[in-house]
Enzyme design. Sequence first.
Site, mmCIF file in Angstrom:
data_model
loop_
_atom_site.group_PDB
_atom_site.id
_atom_site.type_symbol
_atom_site.label_atom_id
_atom_site.label_comp_id
_atom_site.label_asym_id
_atom_site.label_seq_id
_atom_site.Cartn_x
_atom_site.Cartn_y
_atom_site.Cartn_z
ATOM 1 N N SER A 287 4.233 12.314 12.295
ATOM 2 C CA SER A 287 5.679 12.465 12.063
ATOM 3 C C SER A 287 6.246 13.651 12.829
ATOM 4 O O SER A 287 5.704 14.749 12.752
ATOM 5 C CB SER A 287 5.970 12.740 10.588
ATOM 6 N N HIS B 110 8.949 7.751 13.417
ATOM 7 C CA HIS B 110 7.805 7.144 14.086
ATOM 8 C C HIS B 110 8.297 6.106 15.084
ATOM 9 O O HIS B 110 8.741 5.023 14.691
ATOM 10 C CB HIS B 110 6.883 6.450 13.079
ATOM 11 N N HIS C 258 1.190 3.258 8.404
ATOM 12 C CA HIS C 258 0.537 3.865 7.250
ATOM 13 C C HIS C 258 0.225 2.807 6.194
ATOM 14 O O HIS C 258 0.900 1.790 6.098
ATOM 15 C CB HIS C 258 1.450 4.919 6.622
ATOM 16 N N TYR D 223 0.842 3.072 3.088
ATOM 17 C CA TYR D 223 1.927 2.937 2.104
ATOM 18 C C TYR D 223 3.008 1.955 2.540
ATOM 19 O O TYR D 223 3.824 1.518 1.733
ATOM 20 C CB TYR D 223 2.558 4.296 1.765
ATOM 21 N N GLU D 224 3.021 1.625 3.831
ATOM 22 C CA GLU D 224 4.019 0.660 4.302
ATOM 23 C C GLU D 224 3.666 -0.760 3.846
ATOM 24 O O GLU D 224 4.459 -1.678 4.022
ATOM 25 C CB GLU D 224 4.127 0.725 5.826
ATOM 26 N N ALA E 140 1.417 15.207 10.105
ATOM 27 C CA ALA E 140 2.179 16.195 9.340
ATOM 28 C C ALA E 140 1.514 16.265 7.974
ATOM 29 O O ALA E 140 1.120 15.234 7.427
ATOM 30 C CB ALA E 140 3.619 15.737 9.201
ATOM 31 N N MET F 216 -0.819 11.517 4.466
ATOM 32 C CA MET F 216 -0.897 10.085 4.150
ATOM 33 C C MET F 216 -1.451 9.273 5.317
ATOM 34 O O MET F 216 -1.094 8.102 5.498
ATOM 35 C CB MET F 216 0.501 9.567 3.769
ATOM 36 N N SER F 217 -2.302 9.896 6.106
ATOM 37 C CA SER F 217 -2.801 9.192 7.297
ATOM 38 C C SER F 217 -4.160 9.747 7.714
ATOM 39 O O SER F 217 -4.832 10.419 6.937
ATOM 40 C CB SER F 217 -1.803 9.354 8.449
ATOM 41 N N ASN G 70 5.101 21.844 5.139
ATOM 42 C CA ASN G 70 5.670 22.308 3.861
ATOM 43 C C ASN G 70 4.552 22.880 3.013
ATOM 44 O O ASN G 70 3.388 22.549 3.219
ATOM 45 C CB ASN G 70 6.348 21.140 3.126
ATOM 46 N N HIS H 293 11.199 14.290 3.000
ATOM 47 C CA HIS H 293 10.829 13.811 4.333
ATOM 48 C C HIS H 293 11.629 14.570 5.405
ATOM 49 O O HIS H 293 11.121 14.840 6.491
ATOM 50 C CB HIS H 293 11.074 12.297 4.418
#
Length: 286
Positions: free
Chosen positions: A33, A64, A86, A88-89, A116, A217-218, A241, A253
């Site tokens: 990201s 992305h 990802h 989650y998609e 990220a 998440m990746s 963060n 995000h």
Amino acid sequence: MKTKYTIEDMDRIADEIRSRISLYPQIGLILGSGLGPLSEAVEDPIIIPYHDLPGWPLSTVEGHAGELVIGKLEGQNVLVMNGRIHYYEGYEMSQVTLPIRVMQRLGIEIIVVTNAAGGVNQDFVPGNPMLITDHLNLLGMAGVNPLRGPNMDEFGTRFPDMSQAYDRELQELARNVARELGITLYEGIYVCLAGPTFETPADLRFLLGAGVDAVGMSTVPEVIVANHGGQRVLGISGITNSSNLYGEAETTHEEVIETGLVLAPKMMSLIRGVLRSLPSKADTYS
Ligand code: HPA
């Protein structure tokens, strides 16, 4: 859309890529990201939108892009994935990791993977990169592993070793480059959660207790498949963060994308430095 891929499916995509390029890419770069600007540094780029590749899963997330950028970076022949998909998609692990399999069919030996991530380590200041020295395969422990199912013997063994999932020589190169360039480079353990929710304070305290330094998440699925296929991996997280162990602040995000802009030049210098210090091969397809 297909969720199970054969070698022939992978080769169909690899052949499509090969038909458009004359450089033989040796290094694959996966951009996380907000790190899209890295791909703009590629010289004499050939750009292939993902939708031109038969069966290639398309990203649905803001920040992305969806294209391969193939060309030269610091004297190396690189294939840059600008945008990844990802879990989650709603994609299957086989889809999330298909690009790695295609890179393996193209003969790519080294994968540089970026993401990220939220800093779990309380010493991490957002806006700085972290060298991934290992990962915690929490999804795998819960039964979600990209290698689940019949083993593809063409790529690797049924029970692959993960004792050095992140190549030690590449780690050392990255450390040296960071030192030379005066870039702060944290080190630590990355965990991939399924997302798309950010963590609760309880999640974060659990992860901290488990020895995690950064959460995202990746990456972990791709790194597992890269190792299975015998590739060497360099992993760098951009800490976007800090984790709020007691719910002091929200994570958004937008914050991730914004800090990505600060991180992009640092990550770019770091990766360029690593590419510069690798021996280069000037192979072309004949
Ligand atoms: N958690 C999970 N994924 C992330 C984060 C986070 O705090 N920041 C960027 N990606």
